[in-house]
Design a protein around this motif. Structure first.
Motif, PDB file in Angstrom:
ATOM      1  N   ASN A   1       0.826  -1.209   0.000  1.00 50.75           N
ATOM      2  CA  ASN A   1       0.000   0.000   0.000  1.00 50.75           C
ATOM      3  C   ASN A   1       0.863   1.263   0.000  1.00 50.75           C
ATOM      4  OD1 ASN A   1      -2.407  -1.409  -0.004  1.00 50.75           O
ATOM      5  ND2 ASN A   1      -2.590  -1.423   2.223  1.00 50.75           N
ATOM      6  N   PHE A   2       2.011   1.196   0.679  1.00 46.68           N
ATOM      7  CA  PHE A   2       2.918   2.342   0.687  1.00 46.68           C
ATOM      8  C   PHE A   2       3.441   2.621  -0.722  1.00 46.68           C
ATOM      9  CE2 PHE A   2       7.303   3.950   0.928  1.00 46.68           C
ATOM     10  CZ  PHE A   2       7.070   5.174   1.550  1.00 46.68           C
ATOM     11  N   VAL A   3       3.879   1.580  -1.405  1.00 46.35           N
ATOM     12  CA  VAL A   3       4.354   1.746  -2.788  1.00 46.35           C
ATOM     13  C   VAL A   3       3.209   2.206  -3.686  1.00 46.35           C
ATOM     14  CG1 VAL A   3       5.467   0.593  -4.745  1.00 46.35           C
ATOM     15  CG2 VAL A   3       6.098  -0.029  -2.401  1.00 46.35           C
ATOM     16  N   HIS A   4       2.016   1.729  -3.364  1.00 43.44           N
ATOM     17  CA  HIS A   4       0.794   2.069  -4.083  1.00 43.44           C
ATOM     18  C   HIS A   4       0.570   3.578  -4.130  1.00 43.44           C
ATOM     19  CE1 HIS A   4      -3.673   0.688  -4.632  1.00 43.44           C
ATOM     20  NE2 HIS A   4      -3.045   0.794  -5.778  1.00 43.44           N
ATOM     21  N   VAL A   5       0.932   4.260  -3.044  1.00 40.36           N
ATOM     22  CA  VAL A   5       0.754   5.707  -2.941  1.00 40.36           C
ATOM     23  C   VAL A   5       1.486   6.430  -4.073  1.00 40.36           C
ATOM     24  CG1 VAL A   5       1.296   7.729  -1.524  1.00 40.36           C
ATOM     25  CG2 VAL A   5       0.367   5.682  -0.454  1.00 40.36           C
ATOM     26  N   PHE A   6       2.580   5.866  -4.541  1.00 41.82           N
ATOM     27  CA  PHE A   6       3.380   6.504  -5.583  1.00 41.82           C
ATOM     28  C   PHE A   6       2.994   6.039  -6.986  1.00 41.82           C
ATOM     29  CE2 PHE A   6       5.890   6.350  -1.691  1.00 41.82           C
ATOM     30  CZ  PHE A   6       6.225   7.689  -1.537  1.00 41.82           C
ATOM     31  N   THR A   7       2.541   4.796  -7.113  1.00 42.84           N
ATOM     32  CA  THR A   7       2.235   4.295  -8.455  1.00 42.84           C
ATOM     33  C   THR A   7       0.886   4.783  -8.980  1.00 42.84           C
ATOM     34  OG1 THR A   7       1.374   2.230  -7.493  1.00 42.84           O
ATOM     35  CG2 THR A   7       3.679   2.242  -8.220  1.00 42.84           C
ATOM     36  N   ILE A   8      -0.075   5.058  -8.095  1.00 44.81           N
ATOM     37  CA  ILE A   8      -1.358   5.589  -8.557  1.00 44.81           C
ATOM     38  C   ILE A   8      -1.176   6.937  -9.251  1.00 44.81           C
ATOM     39  CG2 ILE A   8      -3.570   6.561  -7.808  1.00 44.81           C
ATOM     40  CD1 ILE A   8      -3.864   4.284  -5.889  1.00 44.81           C
ATOM     41  N   PRO A   9      -0.480   7.923  -8.611  1.00 44.86           N
ATOM     42  CA  PRO A   9      -0.261   9.175  -9.335  1.00 44.86           C
ATOM     43  C   PRO A   9       0.583   9.014 -10.595  1.00 44.86           C
ATOM     44  CG  PRO A   9       0.506   9.349  -7.044  1.00 44.86           C
ATOM     45  CD  PRO A   9      -0.004   7.964  -7.238  1.00 44.86           C
ATOM     46  N   PHE A  10       1.466   8.006 -10.592  1.00 46.83           N
ATOM     47  CA  PHE A  10       2.273   7.778 -11.794  1.00 46.83           C
ATOM     48  C   PHE A  10       1.384   7.387 -12.966  1.00 46.83           C
ATOM     49  CE2 PHE A  10       4.255   4.587 -14.576  1.00 46.83           C
ATOM     50  CZ  PHE A  10       5.219   5.389 -15.174  1.00 46.83           C
ATOM     51  N   PHE A  11       0.462   6.429 -12.747  1.00 47.67           N
ATOM     52  CA  PHE A  11      -0.417   6.013 -13.840  1.00 47.67           C
ATOM     53  C   PHE A  11      -1.424   7.109 -14.191  1.00 47.67           C
ATOM     54  CE2 PHE A  11       1.043   1.752 -12.496  1.00 47.67           C
ATOM     55  CZ  PHE A  11       1.455   1.281 -13.727  1.00 47.67           C
TER      56      PHE A  11
ATOM     57  N   GLN B   1      -3.435  -3.168  -9.696  1.00 53.98           N
ATOM     58  CA  GLN B   1      -4.525  -2.283  -9.300  1.00 53.98           C
ATOM     59  C   GLN B   1      -4.272  -0.846  -9.744  1.00 53.98           C
ATOM     60  OE1 GLN B   1      -5.222   0.304  -7.121  1.00 53.98           O
ATOM     61  NE2 GLN B   1      -7.413   0.051  -6.776  1.00 53.98           N
ATOM     62  N   ALA B   2      -3.067  -0.353  -9.521  1.00 50.22           N
ATOM     63  CA  ALA B   2      -2.774   1.044  -9.841  1.00 50.22           C
ATOM     64  C   ALA B   2      -2.834   1.331 -11.335  1.00 50.22           C
ATOM     65  CB  ALA B   2      -1.398   1.419  -9.297  1.00 50.22           C
ATOM     66  N   SER B   3      -2.452   0.369 -12.161  1.00 51.02           N
ATOM     67  CA  SER B   3      -2.480   0.599 -13.604  1.00 51.02           C
ATOM     68  C   SER B   3      -3.897   0.836 -14.105  1.00 51.02           C
ATOM     69  CB  SER B   3      -1.858  -0.598 -14.343  1.00 51.02           C
ATOM     70  OG  SER B   3      -2.671  -1.756 -14.215  1.00 51.02           O
ATOM     71  N   MET B   4      -4.888   0.299 -13.399  1.00 48.93           N
ATOM     72  CA  MET B   4      -6.286   0.519 -13.764  1.00 48.93           C
ATOM     73  C   MET B   4      -6.912   1.673 -12.988  1.00 48.93           C
ATOM     74  SD  MET B   4      -7.757  -3.345 -14.170  1.00 48.93           S
ATOM     75  CE  MET B   4      -7.330  -3.835 -12.504  1.00 48.93           C
ATOM     76  N   PHE B   5      -6.466   1.880 -11.743  1.00 44.51           N
ATOM     77  CA  PHE B   5      -7.109   2.849 -10.873  1.00 44.51           C
ATOM     78  C   PHE B   5      -6.569   4.265 -11.055  1.00 44.51           C
ATOM     79  CE2 PHE B   5      -8.083   4.783  -6.684  1.00 44.51           C
ATOM     80  CZ  PHE B   5      -9.454   4.520  -6.649  1.00 44.51           C
ATOM     81  N   GLY B   6      -5.346   4.401 -11.549  1.00 41.14           N
ATOM     82  CA  GLY B   6      -4.738   5.716 -11.696  1.00 41.14           C
ATOM     83  C   GLY B   6      -5.585   6.726 -12.454  1.00 41.14           C
ATOM     84  N   PRO B   7      -6.160   6.352 -13.605  1.00 45.54           N
ATOM     85  CA  PRO B   7      -6.941   7.327 -14.379  1.00 45.54           C
ATOM     86  C   PRO B   7      -8.372   7.523 -13.886  1.00 45.54           C
ATOM     87  CG  PRO B   7      -5.989   5.592 -15.767  1.00 45.54           C
ATOM     88  CD  PRO B   7      -5.911   5.127 -14.364  1.00 45.54           C
ATOM     89  N   VAL B   8      -8.819   6.798 -12.852  1.00 37.87           N
ATOM     90  CA  VAL B   8     -10.239   6.771 -12.494  1.00 37.87           C
ATOM     91  C   VAL B   8     -10.798   8.154 -12.172  1.00 37.87           C
ATOM     92  CG1 VAL B   8     -11.792   6.109 -10.599  1.00 37.87           C
ATOM     93  CG2 VAL B   8     -10.524   4.365 -11.836  1.00 37.87           C
ATOM     94  N   GLY B   9     -10.068   8.957 -11.392  1.00 36.82           N
ATOM     95  CA  GLY B   9     -10.600  10.256 -10.998  1.00 36.82           C
ATOM     96  C   GLY B   9     -10.965  11.119 -12.192  1.00 36.82           C
TER      97      GLY B   9
END
Length: 204
Positions: free
Chosen positions: A62-72, A123-131
């Motif tokens: 989840n910690f790494v997740h914090v950085f990969t979501i904004p990246f995607f 998860q992040a590769s799909m969730f990043g653009p959601v907003g």
């Protein structure tokens, strides 16, 4: 300018956007919930790691997740929402197989790697653009209610399915985790691109 109840406006004018947006949100929320409610108990009950260790592994991912979501999300700003979302779905449909194989490996190190593949990458590769994806599906006068309703419906259906799979699952056995990837593959490779077709975006 729209007048009337927000729910009535969504039902009358934005039915398609709500439906396709919900389908698009389901996939990333399903995998996020699956890792927390299914895979943590799975590796613990299988005797691979203790519950405390499994939660540490999930927390690290989840910690790494914090950085990969904004990246995607940044990638989607550069190449477009639709391309990023479809690429994420294709990547997820492929990567889900080795992820579940890592969970079935019986190795604590490989299980930790599986969590890192699951949240920060799949998860992040799909969730990043959601907003941005959801907000671009609704006009400004219906955007707040539209995004809220769509996200909550996607969460109810996507995360809810993960919780249901946990309740109806049998005790951990070798290969059990890998078998879950079949239904997930259908979700990421069919549902997510379906939702992406409805995106109205201005690129460049």
């Amino acid at each position: 300018m729209h007048t009337g109840l927000p729910v009535a406006i969504l039902v009358t004018k934005y039915r398609r956007a709500v439906l396709l947006g919900t389908l698009g949100v389901m996939a990333p929320l399903f995998i996020q919930s699956l890792l927390a409610v299914f895979m943590v108990p799975y590796v613990v009950e299988a005797g691979v790691v203790t519950r405390e260790t499994a939660l540490y592994m999930l927390t690290l991912s989840n910690f790494v997740h914090v950085f990969t979501i904004p990246f995607f999300a940044w990638v989607s700003d550069r190449v477009g929402r639709r391309r990023t979302m479809v690429a994420g779905a294709v990547f997820s449909a492929v990567a889900i197989w080795p992820m579940f194989a890592l969970f079935d490996s019986g190795s604590p190190v490989l299980v930790a790697l599986a969590f890192l593949v699951g949240n920060p990458l799949i998860q992040a590769s799909m969730f990043g653009p959601v907003g941005a994806y959801l907000s671009e599906m609704f006009e400004p006068t219906a955007r707040y209610s539209g995004v809220s309703a769509t996200y909550q419906l996607g969460s109810l259906l996507g995360a809810g399915l993960a919780r249901s799979s946990r309740k109806s699952s049998s005790p951990p056995t070798p290969g059990r985790a890998t078998s879950v990837s079949t239904s997930w593959r259908r979700t990421s490779s069919a549902v997510w691109p379906c939702g992406s077709r409805a995106t109205r975006e201005s690129e460049g």
